[in-house]
Scaffold this motif. Structure first.
Motif, PDB file in Angstrom:
ATOM      1  N   SER A   1      -2.142   1.518 -16.895  1.00 15.52           N
ATOM      2  CA  SER A   1      -1.263   2.619 -15.922  1.00 15.52           C
ATOM      3  C   SER A   1      -1.832   2.369 -14.616  1.00 15.52           C
ATOM      4  O   SER A   1      -3.488   2.782 -14.482  1.00 15.52           O
ATOM      5  CB  SER A   1      -1.687   3.574 -17.239  1.00 15.52           C
ATOM      6  N   GLY A   2      -0.534   2.570 -13.845  1.00 16.88           N
ATOM      7  CA  GLY A   2      -1.556   3.009 -12.640  1.00 16.88           C
ATOM      8  C   GLY A   2      -2.210   1.159 -11.821  1.00 16.88           C
ATOM      9  O   GLY A   2      -3.174   0.892 -10.763  1.00 16.88           O
ATOM     10  N   CYS A   3      -1.705   0.010 -12.555  1.00 11.49           N
ATOM     11  CA  CYS A   3      -2.837  -1.568 -11.920  1.00 11.49           C
ATOM     12  C   CYS A   3      -1.480  -1.430 -10.887  1.00 11.49           C
ATOM     13  O   CYS A   3      -1.724  -2.832 -10.271  1.00 11.49           O
ATOM     14  CB  CYS A   3      -3.380  -1.878 -13.017  1.00 11.49           C
ATOM     15  N   GLY A   4      -0.628  -1.413 -10.722  1.00 15.08           N
ATOM     16  CA  GLY A   4       0.446  -1.540 -10.026  1.00 15.08           C
ATOM     17  C   GLY A   4       1.587  -2.353 -10.355  1.00 15.08           C
ATOM     18  O   GLY A   4       2.336  -3.623  -9.598  1.00 15.08           O
ATOM     19  N   LYS A   5       1.402  -2.142 -12.255  1.00  9.62           N
ATOM     20  CA  LYS A   5       3.015  -4.127 -12.292  1.00  9.62           C
ATOM     21  C   LYS A   5       3.789  -3.482 -12.103  1.00  9.62           C
ATOM     22  O   LYS A   5       4.999  -3.561 -11.488  1.00  9.62           O
ATOM     23  CB  LYS A   5       2.957  -3.491 -14.157  1.00  9.62           C
ATOM     24  N   THR A   6       4.452  -2.111 -12.251  1.00  8.12           N
ATOM     25  CA  THR A   6       5.686  -0.918 -11.615  1.00  8.12           C
ATOM     26  C   THR A   6       6.334  -2.024  -9.690  1.00  8.12           C
ATOM     27  O   THR A   6       7.423  -1.983  -9.759  1.00  8.12           O
ATOM     28  CB  THR A   6       5.858   0.436 -12.545  1.00  8.12           C
ATOM     29  N   THR A   7       5.500  -1.312  -9.300  1.00  2.00           N
ATOM     30  CA  THR A   7       4.902  -1.971  -8.443  1.00  2.00           C
ATOM     31  C   THR A   7       5.798  -3.384  -7.528  1.00  2.00           C
ATOM     32  O   THR A   7       6.716  -3.484  -7.107  1.00  2.00           O
ATOM     33  CB  THR A   7       3.971  -1.528  -7.515  1.00  2.00           C
ATOM     34  N   LEU A   8       5.331  -4.152  -8.326  1.00  4.00           N
ATOM     35  CA  LEU A   8       5.133  -5.223  -8.114  1.00  4.00           C
ATOM     36  C   LEU A   8       6.944  -5.325  -8.937  1.00  4.00           C
ATOM     37  O   LEU A   8       7.713  -6.216  -8.271  1.00  4.00           O
ATOM     38  CB  LEU A   8       3.888  -5.679  -9.219  1.00  4.00           C
TER      39      LEU A   8
ATOM     40  N   THR B   1       0.380  -1.258  -0.065  1.00 11.59           N
ATOM     41  CA  THR B   1      -0.308  -0.039   0.205  1.00 11.59           C
ATOM     42  C   THR B   1       0.895   0.979   0.083  1.00 11.59           C
ATOM     43  O   THR B   1       2.151   1.350   0.528  1.00 11.59           O
ATOM     44  CB  THR B   1      -0.884  -0.090   0.969  1.00 11.59           C
ATOM     45  N   PHE B   2       0.823   2.368  -0.972  1.00 10.62           N
ATOM     46  CA  PHE B   2       0.456   3.823  -0.492  1.00 10.62           C
ATOM     47  C   PHE B   2       0.091   4.474   0.717  1.00 10.62           C
ATOM     48  O   PHE B   2      -1.060   4.648  -0.431  1.00 10.62           O
ATOM     49  CB  PHE B   2       1.071   3.965  -1.870  1.00 10.62           C
ATOM     50  N   GLY B   3       0.345   5.198   1.315  1.00  7.90           N
ATOM     51  CA  GLY B   3      -1.020   5.219   2.480  1.00  7.90           C
ATOM     52  C   GLY B   3      -2.024   4.900   2.319  1.00  7.90           C
ATOM     53  O   GLY B   3      -2.412   3.398   2.664  1.00  7.90           O
TER      54      GLY B   3
HETATM   55  N1  LIG Z   1       5.492   6.340  -4.815  1.00  7.81           N
HETATM   56  C1  LIG Z   1       5.062   6.315  -4.542  1.00  7.81           C
HETATM   57  N2  LIG Z   1       4.083   6.712  -3.902  1.00  7.81           N
HETATM   58  C2  LIG Z   1       2.611   6.759  -3.280  1.00  7.81           C
HETATM   59  N3  LIG Z   1       1.839   6.116  -4.793  1.00  7.81           N
HETATM   60  C3  LIG Z   1       2.698   5.843  -5.513  1.00  7.81           C
HETATM   61  C4  LIG Z   1       3.747   5.464  -5.440  1.00  7.81           C
HETATM   62  N4  LIG Z   1       4.507   4.277  -6.226  1.00  7.81           N
HETATM   63  C5  LIG Z   1       3.356   4.559  -6.914  1.00  7.81           C
HETATM   64  N5  LIG Z   1       1.788   4.201  -7.053  1.00  7.81           N
HETATM   65  C6  LIG Z   1       0.731   4.443  -7.011  1.00  7.81           C
HETATM   66  O1  LIG Z   1       0.004   2.925  -6.928  1.00  7.81           O
HETATM   67  C7  LIG Z   1      -0.274   2.727  -8.001  1.00  7.81           C
HETATM   68  C8  LIG Z   1       0.633   1.573  -9.070  1.00  7.81           C
HETATM   69  O2  LIG Z   1       1.755   1.945  -9.342  1.00  7.81           O
HETATM   70  P1  LIG Z   1       2.555   1.568 -10.389  1.00  7.81           P
HETATM   71  O3  LIG Z   1       2.872   0.102  -9.805  1.00  7.81           O
HETATM   72  O4  LIG Z   1       3.349   2.349 -10.564  1.00  7.81           O
HETATM   73  O5  LIG Z   1       1.421   1.121 -11.501  1.00  7.81           O
HETATM   74  P2  LIG Z   1       1.402   0.885 -13.394  1.00  7.81           P
HETATM   75  O6  LIG Z   1       3.500   1.039 -13.323  1.00  7.81           O
HETATM   76  O7  LIG Z   1       1.019  -0.824 -13.365  1.00  7.81           O
HETATM   77  O8  LIG Z   1       1.132   2.068 -13.973  1.00  7.81           O
HETATM   78  C9  LIG Z   1      -0.814   4.067  -8.703  1.00  7.81           C
HETATM   79  O9  LIG Z   1      -2.204   3.921  -7.986  1.00  7.81           O
HETATM   80  C10 LIG Z   1       0.082   4.517  -7.993  1.00  7.81           C
HETATM   81  O10 LIG Z   1      -0.093   5.936  -8.051  1.00  7.81           O
END
Ligand SMILES: Nc1ncnc2c1ncn2[C@@H]1O[C@H](COP(=O)(O)OP(=O)(O)O)[C@@H](O)[C@H]1O
Ligand SMILES: [Mg+2]
Lengths: 358, 564
Positions: A39-46, A13-15
């Motif tokens: 976009s924004g689904c969490g791919k990069t985060t994973l 989670t982010f906040g």
């Molecule tokens: N460092 C961060 N701080 C706050 N929110 C973040 C951060 N990184 C990603 N998010 C949020 O987490 C969600 C997933 O982001 P991200 O993994 O970048 O998506 P994707 O790569 O699929 O476009 C988005 O809603 C994004 O706004």
């Protein structure tokens, strides 16, 4: 042998934003896995959690059976290519590639040989002395790939590696990346929002939406047997038709017409559901053709797309239903459809997928 | 979303050597800021609430300050001087900057050079020059027999205006250069008159630049000590009042009280300026087209005459200083001599060497601290990043006099181990680098922000420690800024007076302070000679810097210029 990568119930989670909820995934040796989603689904985060650049709130990351959940990036043994490439602008292509080797106590000759090998691998043997600013986008991308592979990591991570390139270079690089990956036989996770790219490159696709993994499967499975309406609509083109369950199991009603559907969800009579069929699965047939699921539709638009033409159709009924139908160039000549014409068509039961109402 | 509750904290990363090193560096930086910024400032606040014996007295000092007309008048005097100078300076600077950027008048390079002269000299030099010309024994006063009464408000405003002019011109030139030619093309295509174009295009475009110039000049003037000290006479401003209380009457608590009050307008101006600057950036777009001024004889001639007058005034100031240092007794005996350069009353060249040493050390240590500090705050994000950022930008809002007094409280407290620093050159180096810390810190931060955030992540993935990438990539990429930072530290350290005046001790005299002391003692010719030396050293270092920069540019050209 343990799998190359094993993600177990990762949550982040982010906040108050839930970026990932309970994501699990394994990557086999030598496998090319694409994480696909809007976009924004969490791919990069994973991807960054696998890399140790982001810390998960819960769950475990194992690389070759080794639990790395709490290890810093430097102790995980992977190579990564970012969307921006992040090449060091003050170092030549060769020095960029050698960057990860210079701290390993290798002697010069060995480093030089390895750099040659990698420049060869990415087909840039004559660019060794160029600085990043002197390379095209595609060349920078290949240098970044070579740099990531130089220390022979046991995992390759790619975050939208092609999204900054123009369309033609992108197509060429798809093959390049894929062939390099095959030759080195390195397990790879690539993140992309481009479903075509994922279908073309992946051994397996992980489709994500809103931090949740919707489906994991081969490109063929994901395309032909989407498990959810989201996957059905996100991967490839898909017609979506609102319908209601019929009294007969396996049948649905659209307006006054009863349609035989693919095996799947069984709902009580009258319950709302969604039918989905791909434009290329709609069959045009002459009037009077006596088959199951035959309808008459009106042509409201034609879109010439080269190899085929996309017909925009409406089905008769109280609420007109839109339907696209792809017709190969030859077949269209036979039918000779124009705007305003009425056409008979069939929706084969085997192609008519049933999902709960959207 | 899964039904299971997600823990709201991310897992801890296992300890490893690099993380420990990073934390240690952050802790060191935090300790530096705490010891040399936060703690001394808190000392000033607490002392303003105590009596001479260290007993808590609440707001009693403040009550006394506002109730004693002789001291309280310093507030209104400071505000009057700062406001008057700001208006005068910004108007003069605007026309000058306009001439430099929007006309085709001859010799723009020379005009750019001359206007920068005051940057190389302590502020009080302009005051001394005005006294030489308009003072009781001034050149003009003697020739004409008419005394304009330069001591006081008039003299301070006049001298401060010249002192602040280059700072305002720099800001306004930048703002005027940033204009978008397309707006002017549009205005002339619409048939707007020249006056209308000026009002509807030029002024709104530089609005934030003008505001920023106002705040910068206001802060410079209200915190300046040198000019009012030499030319103010009985006209007391807050900066000189702190000096009088502390040095003259040994009344440290009242010094602290005036300091806290002086902090308010100075800090306010800095904060508003920051807010305004943030807006200014939004005005610039990447697609802007630079403006090429068209020829216009009448306007160009008028502006040329104007610039000649302003630049002539500045040149005159420095010529008077140079001349008076080389004649036997200004303005009575004009026989050439170099005897004033022997500095026999202050023990020769010790102060000059001390100044060079302290400025060089401040430049080296300050550059390392500002750049490394910005790196730690910007690239090693931790919970401490926010507070460290605030502490790093805090010094710009602290007037030099206040910083000097804070350092007395901190490093000259009975029984404190910190006293070891007092009376050494080290404390002067520290006060220089803290006093001028903010601008380099922000410059470094901006340079770091421009670098790809993934550099550190790429190196980590390759198993390369962060300090190696810092050295191999981050520093080389920021080299032009790093060199510029060190010059900024050096030049400012050479001319600063305000904090140093409280901290010099026998053996650690500084050139700028010596100018003040010699002027105070009536050795004005030696004071002028010392000023000339300070300026000459500044020029020499500036020249060295230009050469160094050429080398840096040549080295970095290969990778910054795309040859595709
Ligand atoms: N460092 C961060 N701080 C706050 N929110 C973040 C951060 N990184 C990603 N998010 C949020 O987490 C969600 C997933 O982001 P991200 O993994 O970048 O998506 P994707 O790569 O699929 O476009 C988005 O809603 C994004 O706004
Ligand atoms: Mg992303």
């Amino acid at each position: 042998m343990p799998p190359a990568v094993e993600l177990v119930s990762i949550a982040k989670t982010f906040g108050s934003v839930v970026a990932l909820a309970d994501a699990s995934l394994t990557v086999a040796d030598g496998e090319f896995v694409c994480v696909l989603g809007p976009s924004g689904c969490g791919k990069t985060t994973l991807l960054r959690i696998v890399a140790g650049l982001e810390r998960q709130n819960a769950g475990a990351v194992r690389l070759r059976g080794r639990d790395v959940s709490r290890l810093p990036p430097s102790q995980r043994d992977y190579g990564i290519v970012f969307q921006s490439y992040a090449l060091f602008p003050n170092l030549t292509a060769a020095r960029n590639i050698a960057y990860g080797l210079e701290t390993r106590g290798w002697d010069r000759a060995r480093i030089a040989a390895r750099v040659d090998e990698l420049l060869e691998l990415v087909h840039l043997p004559h660019h060794r002395h160029r600085y990043p600013a002197q390379l095209s986008g595609g060349e920078q991308q290949r240098v970044a790939l070579a740099r990531a592979l130089a220390p022979s990591p046991s995992l390759l991570l790619l975050d939208e590696p092609l999204s900054a390139l123009d369309a033609r270079v992108r197509l060429a690089l798809r093959h390049e990346i894929k062939s390099v990956q095959r030759r080195v036989s390195i397990p790879t996770i690539m993140v992309t929002h481009d479903q075509e790219e994922a279908l073309a490159m992946a051994d397996r696709i992980v489709v994500m939406n809103h931090g949740v993994i919707e489906q994991i499967g081969t490109p063929h499975e994901v395309y032909m047997e989407p498990r959810t309406l989201f996957v059905a609509r996100f991967v490839g083109q898909m017609n979506v038709v609102p319908a209601r369950a019929d009294a007969r199991a396996g049948w649905a009603r659209v307006g006054g017409v009863a349609l035989h559907c693919r095996e799947g969800v069984t709902l009580p009579e009258g319950a709302a559901l969604t039918l989905a069929i791909r434009p290329e699965e709609v069959v045009l047939g002459g009037a009077g053709h006596a088959a199951e699921n035959t309808l008459v539709a009106r042509v409201v638009g034609l879109q010439f797309l080269g190899a085929f033409t996309r017909l925009a159709l409406t089905l008769p009924g109280d609420v007109p239903v839109r339907l696209d139908c792809d017709v190969a160039a030859g077949a269209l000549a036979v039918v000779g459809a124009k705007e305003g014409d009425e056409l008979a068509l069939a929706l084969p039961a085997s192609a008519l997928r049933v999902f709960p109402a959207a | 979303m899964s039904a299971r509750a997600i823990p709201d904290r991310p897992v801890r990363q296992a300890w490893h050597a690099e993380a420990v090193l990073r934390l240690a560096l952050i802790a060191f930086y935090a300790a530096f800021l705490t010891l040399f910024v936060l703690y001394p400032m808190l000392q000033v606040f607490t002392r303003s609430l105590q009596d001479g014996q260290g007993r808590f007295v609440g707001a009693a000092n403040y009550v006394r300050y506002f109730a004693t007309p002789a001291i309280a008048s310093s507030i209104t005097n400071s505000l009057a001087v700062a406001t008057g100078t700001t208006l005068l300076t910004v108007v003069l600077a605007f026309v000058y900057a306009y001439a430099l950027t929007r006309s085709t008048m001859p010799l723009p390079g020379l005009f750019r050079l001359v206007i920068m002269l005051p940057i190389f000299a302590p502020s009080l030099v302009q005051g001394i020059a005005f006294i030489y010309v308009f003072g009781n024994n001034g050149l003009l006063t003697r020739w004409t027999g008419f005394n304009v009464g330069i001591y006081g408000f008039k003299g301070i405003v006049a001298a401060e205006t010249f002192y602040a002019l280059p700072h305002a011109v720099l800001i306004l030139v930048a703002a005027l250069t940033a204009a978008d030619a397309r707006l002017y093309d549009a205005a002339s295509a619409l048939g707007a008159s020249r006056v209308k174009t000026f009002v509807t295009v030029t002024l709104p475009g530089v609005k934030y630049g003008v505001m920023s110039a106002c705040f910068v000049v206001f802060t410079l003037v209200i915190t300046d000590f040198g000019v009012p000290k030499v030319i103010g006479g009985k006209y007391s401003v807050m900066a000189t009042e702190i000096y009088n209380q502390v040095i003259g009457q040994q009344n440290f608590t009242m010094g602290a009280t005036v300091s806290v009050v002086l902090l308010i307008p100075a800090a306010l101006a800095v904060v508003i300026d920051r807010l305004v600057q943030r807006r200014q950036y939004a005005l610039l777009t990447a697609s802007s087209v630079p403006l090429r001024p068209a020829r216009n004889r009448g306007r160009d001639l008028g502006l040329f005459v104007y610039c000649t007058l302003v630049a002539g005034g500045i040149a005159a100031i420095y010529l008077v200083i140079l001349a008076s240092s080389l004649v036997t007794r200004w303005p009575y005996d004009f026989t050439p001599t170099t005897k004033h350069y022997r500095f026999d009353t202050v023990g020769g060249y010790t102060a000059v060497w001390n100044s060079i040493e302290a400025a060089a050390l401040a430049a080296v240590i300050g550059t390392v601290l500002a750049f490394a500090g910005a790196y730690l705050v910007e690239k090693c994000r931790t919970a401490a990043s926010g507070p460290l950022y605030v502490l790093s930008v805090l010094p710009v809002s602290v007037p030099g006099m206040v910083l000097g007094l804070a350092y007395i409280f901190t490093f000259n407290a009975p029984g404190s181990p910190l006293n070891a620093l007092y009376g050494t050159l080290a404390i002067l180096v520290l006060s220089h680098l803290v006093h001028y810390f903010t601008v380099p810190f922000l410059t470094a931060t901006a340079a770091l922000k421009q670098m790809d955030a993934e550099f550190e992540n790429v190196s980590a993935s390759l198993g390369v420690p962060f300090y190696r990438t810092f050295w191999r990539v981050t520093v080389p990429l920021a080299l032009p800024q790093i060199v510029a930072l060190s010059l900024y530290f050096f030049l400012n350290a050479m001319v600063t007076l305000s904090a140093a005046v409280f901290l010099v001790a026998p053996g650690t005299e500084l050139a700028a302070v010596a100018v003040l002391l010699m002027d105070d003692a009536g050795d004005t010719a030696q004071a002028a000679a010392m000023s000339v030396l300070i300026i000459a050293i500044g020029f020499a270092v500036r020249l060295l810097y230009a050469l160094l920069m050429r080398g840096v540019t040549r080295r970095t050209q290969a990778w910054t210029v795309a040859t595709r």
